[in-house]
Design a protein around this motif. Structure first.
Motif, mmCIF file in Angstrom:
data_model
loop_
_atom_site.group_PDB
_atom_site.id
_atom_site.type_symbol
_atom_site.label_atom_id
_atom_site.label_comp_id
_atom_site.label_asym_id
_atom_site.label_seq_id
_atom_site.Cartn_x
_atom_site.Cartn_y
_atom_site.Cartn_z
ATOM 1 N N GLN A 44 0.823 -1.203 0.000
ATOM 2 C CA GLN A 44 0.000 0.000 0.000
ATOM 3 C C GLN A 44 0.864 1.263 0.000
ATOM 4 O OE1 GLN A 44 -3.784 -0.145 0.188
ATOM 5 N NE2 GLN A 44 -2.972 -1.979 -0.778
ATOM 6 N N LEU A 45 1.936 1.253 0.788
ATOM 7 C CA LEU A 45 2.828 2.406 0.815
ATOM 8 C C LEU A 45 3.520 2.579 -0.541
ATOM 9 C CD1 LEU A 45 4.268 4.702 2.273
ATOM 10 C CD2 LEU A 45 5.944 3.034 3.111
ATOM 11 N N ALA A 46 3.923 1.472 -1.132
ATOM 12 C CA ALA A 46 4.588 1.538 -2.444
ATOM 13 C C ALA A 46 3.686 2.214 -3.458
ATOM 14 C CB ALA A 46 4.943 0.130 -2.917
ATOM 15 N N SER A 47 2.435 1.794 -3.458
ATOM 16 C CA SER A 47 1.483 2.337 -4.426
ATOM 17 C C SER A 47 1.232 3.827 -4.172
ATOM 18 C CB SER A 47 0.197 1.525 -4.329
ATOM 19 O OG SER A 47 -0.765 2.007 -5.211
ATOM 20 N N ALA A 48 1.144 4.198 -2.919
ATOM 21 C CA ALA A 48 0.956 5.615 -2.583
ATOM 22 C C ALA A 48 2.182 6.437 -2.967
ATOM 23 C CB ALA A 48 0.658 5.759 -1.084
ATOM 24 N N ALA A 49 3.363 5.882 -2.733
ATOM 25 C CA ALA A 49 4.596 6.627 -3.022
ATOM 26 C C ALA A 49 4.742 6.884 -4.512
ATOM 27 C CB ALA A 49 5.803 5.857 -2.494
ATOM 28 N N LEU A 50 4.370 5.920 -5.320
ATOM 29 C CA LEU A 50 4.489 6.093 -6.768
ATOM 30 C C LEU A 50 3.651 7.280 -7.235
ATOM 31 C CD1 LEU A 50 5.312 5.315 -9.585
ATOM 32 C CD2 LEU A 50 3.589 3.539 -9.588
ATOM 33 N N VAL A 51 2.454 7.408 -6.676
ATOM 34 C CA VAL A 51 1.595 8.531 -7.036
ATOM 35 C C VAL A 51 2.138 9.837 -6.454
ATOM 36 C CG1 VAL A 51 -0.700 9.523 -6.727
ATOM 37 C CG2 VAL A 51 -0.452 7.109 -7.331
ATOM 38 N N ALA A 52 2.464 9.812 -5.184
ATOM 39 C CA ALA A 52 2.854 11.046 -4.501
ATOM 40 C C ALA A 52 4.149 11.635 -5.061
ATOM 41 C CB ALA A 52 3.006 10.783 -3.003
ATOM 42 N N PHE A 53 5.053 10.785 -5.480
ATOM 43 C CA PHE A 53 6.371 11.258 -5.910
ATOM 44 C C PHE A 53 6.565 11.108 -7.412
ATOM 45 C CE2 PHE A 53 7.022 9.790 -1.414
ATOM 46 C CZ PHE A 53 7.148 11.062 -0.860
ATOM 47 N N ARG A 54 5.478 11.129 -8.179
ATOM 48 C CA ARG A 54 5.588 10.871 -9.616
ATOM 49 C C ARG A 54 6.379 11.943 -10.352
ATOM 50 N NH1 ARG A 54 0.556 12.765 -8.588
ATOM 51 N NH2 ARG A 54 -0.338 14.358 -9.933
ATOM 52 N N MET A 55 6.516 13.136 -9.762
ATOM 53 C CA MET A 55 7.277 14.193 -10.418
ATOM 54 C C MET A 55 8.735 14.227 -9.969
ATOM 55 S SD MET A 55 4.994 15.532 -12.390
ATOM 56 C CE MET A 55 5.749 17.092 -12.895
ATOM 57 N N VAL A 56 9.093 13.455 -8.984
ATOM 58 C CA VAL A 56 10.474 13.448 -8.496
ATOM 59 C C VAL A 56 11.373 12.843 -9.573
ATOM 60 C CG1 VAL A 56 12.015 12.402 -6.784
ATOM 61 C CG2 VAL A 56 9.804 13.371 -6.075
ATOM 62 N N PRO A 57 12.541 13.447 -9.815
ATOM 63 C CA PRO A 57 13.388 12.946 -10.907
ATOM 64 C C PRO A 57 13.740 11.466 -10.809
ATOM 65 C CG PRO A 57 14.154 15.101 -10.203
ATOM 66 C CD PRO A 57 13.064 14.705 -9.242
ATOM 67 N N GLU A 58 14.039 10.986 -9.591
ATOM 68 C CA GLU A 58 14.483 9.600 -9.484
ATOM 69 C C GLU A 58 13.687 8.856 -8.417
ATOM 70 O OE1 GLU A 58 18.822 9.591 -11.264
ATOM 71 O OE2 GLU A 58 18.821 9.731 -9.077
ATOM 72 N N LEU A 59 13.151 7.717 -8.811
ATOM 73 C CA LEU A 59 12.364 6.892 -7.885
ATOM 74 C C LEU A 59 12.823 5.447 -8.050
ATOM 75 C CD1 LEU A 59 10.068 6.342 -5.905
ATOM 76 C CD2 LEU A 59 8.456 6.537 -7.785
ATOM 77 N N LEU A 60 13.253 4.873 -6.933
ATOM 78 C CA LEU A 60 13.784 3.509 -6.935
ATOM 79 C C LEU A 60 13.037 2.677 -5.902
ATOM 80 C CD1 LEU A 60 17.536 4.559 -6.782
ATOM 81 C CD2 LEU A 60 16.538 3.278 -8.672
ATOM 82 N N PHE A 61 12.794 1.412 -6.225
ATOM 83 C CA PHE A 61 12.121 0.511 -5.289
ATOM 84 C C PHE A 61 13.134 -0.450 -4.667
ATOM 85 C CE2 PHE A 61 8.605 1.354 -8.431
ATOM 86 C CZ PHE A 61 7.848 2.135 -7.581
ATOM 87 N N TYR A 62 13.068 -0.595 -3.347
ATOM 88 C CA TYR A 62 13.964 -1.547 -2.673
ATOM 89 C C TYR A 62 13.196 -2.815 -2.305
ATOM 90 C CZ TYR A 62 12.006 0.561 1.660
ATOM 91 O OH TYR A 62 11.164 1.019 2.640
ATOM 92 N N GLU A 63 13.950 -3.842 -1.959
ATOM 93 C CA GLU A 63 13.380 -5.157 -1.670
ATOM 94 C C GLU A 63 13.204 -5.361 -0.162
ATOM 95 O OE1 GLU A 63 16.014 -8.450 -2.380
ATOM 96 O OE2 GLU A 63 14.397 -9.835 -2.909
ATOM 97 N N SER A 64 12.167 -6.096 0.210
ATOM 98 C CA SER A 64 12.082 -6.615 1.575
ATOM 99 C C SER A 64 11.896 -8.124 1.482
ATOM 100 C CB SER A 64 10.911 -5.983 2.326
ATOM 101 O OG SER A 64 9.697 -6.604 1.953
ATOM 102 N N LEU A 65 11.887 -8.799 2.611
ATOM 103 C CA LEU A 65 11.741 -10.258 2.574
ATOM 104 C C LEU A 65 10.427 -10.656 1.907
ATOM 105 C CD1 LEU A 65 12.837 -12.673 5.329
ATOM 106 C CD2 LEU A 65 10.664 -13.044 4.202
ATOM 107 N N SER A 66 9.391 -9.846 2.069
ATOM 108 C CA SER A 66 8.081 -10.213 1.528
ATOM 109 C C SER A 66 7.843 -9.707 0.104
ATOM 110 C CB SER A 66 6.972 -9.697 2.452
ATOM 111 O OG SER A 66 7.175 -8.344 2.794
ATOM 112 N N THR A 67 8.836 -9.049 -0.494
ATOM 113 C CA THR A 67 8.706 -8.620 -1.892
ATOM 114 C C THR A 67 8.555 -9.841 -2.803
ATOM 115 O OG1 THR A 67 10.152 -6.740 -1.444
ATOM 116 C CG2 THR A 67 9.803 -7.305 -3.740
#
Lengths: 202, 202, 202, 202, 202, 202
Positions: free
Chosen positions: F112-135
């Motif tokens: 849920q946070l990932a999905s919110a972050a993608l929308v909220a920060f869509r104008m930020v120049p660089e957006l990277l996703f990190y891994e967790s054990l449950s990814t």
């Protein structure tokens, strides 16, 4: 009886589990304890109390335990509340295997339940997704031969009398899908229920 | 006649086009000029000369022109040579639409021909992929209603007498697939041929 | 007039439909009845009443009927409530074709509306997704030549005066995208609106 | 000079590298040593010797070293032989970064070279795929701002005089693509070259 | 012995099968007849005759039958010839299950063999893909607990003495991957071999 | 200090950022200003106040600024409210780069946070996703060498004392994942943090 491994089959409406995976459940019923969990009573297409009675008859015929969550038909949401209710069922029954609707589905209740089930049962050793008529982009890799149970599966569907006449719940649909997947799985003109595994263990 | 738009249907073996898309071709046959291009004579399952004769009978019944490339059955490669031969056919016939086997297919000849066709016909306005029994990971989005032509499609299959008894070329298979996709496309218990578009234009 | 087939174009904000697919709608306007459904009045970037007036002017110029749902701009949710409202519109207008924003979109309102539309209109024969500036991972396979309508499309955008200066609603953007897809669809340096089909029928 | 890090840009034809990534190469030319490797001389659209001369002029203008493999234009295969030739170049030059055509491409030479490059350069720290007009299903995540070099990039294209008039090699195409990706990457109406990373390191 | 079900494990080089799936094979060795098929003798990293001897020792220790195809190391092609040779092995041994390298792999021999195996064994009931160090985009859904066999697996790797010191064939690699997938499959800090199923049957 | 570029690392629970990307943050800490934003205080696995204190200690040790949103642990929703709160943080801090959990994750709060972050920060120049054990279904293409910081990363994890003993937060997990990705990225038996880029710019 409690020593038997538990398979939990989750459905959005009273006949969804039968449509999606009753052939496999019938094959497994000797060696597994089967529990059906239905998120809604399906009151949109008939009175909910009536459909719950039908669900119970079908569960009995399948030799399965039934749990009804009684959520609103057609309005299922992937809420924290639903996830926690499913988690509690998981904690209580400790299933080895969960069957849930496939996540890509154009029906509101199916896709929301699928998404909730993936989260709620993420620690369960085996999680498999079954197909419904409204499933989209489904590419199964796990195939269960249901030649010996497809007739009884269709009888289970007939126990949901209120749904007679609905294509998505018809013998026509489940036999066609079973034949299609049997051929695609290179098993001849037989009957196969197809699943997308999220996780299988051995 | 040459003024009609041309649809080119490419197949690896003499009955592949009929299996995959004859229902659509029969519907289009009034307004399009239909050309079948077969990469091999299918000599592995019967004498190639015999199968070529069957192919010609079926093409005649379909009202289609037939071109046989005579490449080795079961050994088709996505070679530059095949691509160039297809390109020359494209240059000569200037098709508006090409139908080719879907690229994800576990049969050697199907997947190699699919890959060659994509390259050879990349400039053609419309390119659609059809399904065969061995197609894998197929998610179609273009659906042609073949209720009015499915019976004649099955008659075309019977003209390939040497293939009688092969499931992949049977009425059983094509009717099951047509029924399955009709239901998945939400068109009821009808008959639909399903296609994955690479490119459709309007 | 009611005998004409209905195409429903769904948008999150007053200019979204024009940006995404006005070129195609203009081409179809002779033979289809066009209805625009806007989920919000777009009040975040200007007064909602003002934008509704602009939307009406543009709809008039397009020859389309307009329905405004008046939901909160920037806060659209894929709620059961929205889905049911769209379903009621579908039941009333019985569209043959629906155009909706593509589901992969980094804008909150676009992706939520896309997801709701897929559920609400799952029985509609044809459902196509259009692109916006914020669409991500878009691979279209259906291409509509809008060379004859791109100028009028840009005039429609100018009717949304309050949005002048926003790149996502500019002629710069729509002409660049139309040129890009024309070249990618191998149609030369023309103008094409590109769509991802969920389902096309024939 | 040899102490500078090496970026290797691989192309199928004399102008492919310029079309796909000259803007980025021009930006990097101060701090990287640039080597262009061309698989064919592009003799199908003009005499190969003539095109090789044009390639050399463009490489000189770019400040890059040029290596010509002289393989047959339009007939490139993903052969072991090509892979080994690329591996030898990699062993000799020890690039830190390789730019190659994107693998999903409907042009025979592009997709075969892409596939060979992925194997040959699998140990190179950074491997990026660039777009051409015939690239399909391209979803880039690495964006290089080429506002300061797009004009010089177009001048490089003009050095390939024999290709004047070909859309795929035109300023029209590269400027449209650069504008499209600038807007999609949310960088305004600028100019960006877009890449799909196979592997980036830091 | 011939009555036991046959599992065929296909590898490109003498130690590939041990690296990818020896833990599972060791678990199954009591109830299945195991056959290893190696496409090359791996002569690029050591003398082929020597490596063949190592392969035989490891196969013996695993209790498996060994078939060596003797194709050229590093130059494996997905040729019709290789496919037919694999088909003949399949016709002779009639395996119930085939294990093959995963198709997305940046190593020439691995990806070509994977592609050939998918075609050659398309009728086999169960086909699973295993991982190697060079596998890319691998998302497994079938997990075999190898806690009881991981030590013996590492001993098998040591029998390939000529490969000592190569990371891809090291205990370091196979233990790390087994630990990683155990955690990702939510089975704690154990050891799991992970597979992508093409088809599993029940 | 405010002149330094800002990297924002968003996590669902107090130790999520350290688990996913502390190795990279430690490498960047000299040249970037680091801000951690935690959606919940993680009160489900220990008292929230206690965990907030641990989070602060770890942030201090990392040289990072900390912002706590105090939302309910285990019940995070991708709500408009959360998106707007993240947007406000973005507007205030103007990050050049955002690190967020990867969207495919079987943990409710992460996805849920990932999905919110993608929308909220869509104008930020660089957006990277990190891994967790449950990814789940994680295929990274951006690799940061953390050989020099992995030990300090593990020390940061120990500052979250209340989480000692949880596998998902253990040195065992982060060292195994770092080793696995180092080998998969062909960087030997080192330590690498892997990221899926949504957008990288240069």
């Amino acid at each position: 009886m409690s020593a038997r491994r538990v398979v939990l089959a989750v459905g959005a409406h009273p006949d969804d589990v039968e449509i999606g995976c009753a052939g496999a459940l019938l094959r497994w019923s000797g060696s597994w304890r089967i529990v059906l969990v239905l998120a809604t009573n399906g009151e949109r297409t008939h009175g909910g109390a009536h459909r719950a009675t039908e669900a119970r008859k079908a569960a009995d015929a399948l030799g399965a335990q039934l749990e009804l969550l009684g959520r609103p038909d057609g309005r299922l949401g992937r809420t924290v509340d639903l996830i926690e209710q499913l988690e509690q069922i998981g904690a209580r029954l400790r299933p080895q295997r969960v069957l849930a609707p496939a996540p890509n589905d154009s029906h509101q209740d199916h896709c929301q339940l699928a998404s909730a089930a993936l989260v709620a049962f993420r620690m369960v050793p085996e999680l498999l997704f079954y197909e419904s008529l409204s499933t989209t982009r489904f590419w199964p890799t796990y195939f269960v031969d249901v030649a010996s149970t497809i007739d009884r599966k269709c009888e289970l569907l007939e126990l949901h009398q209120s749904q007679n006449g609905r294509l998505a719940a018809s013998s026509e649909y489940v036999r066609t899908a079973a034949r299609y997947w049997s051929m695609k799985a290179r098993r001849g003109a037989g009957s196969i229920e197809a699943f997308e595994p999220y996780r299988l263990t051995s």
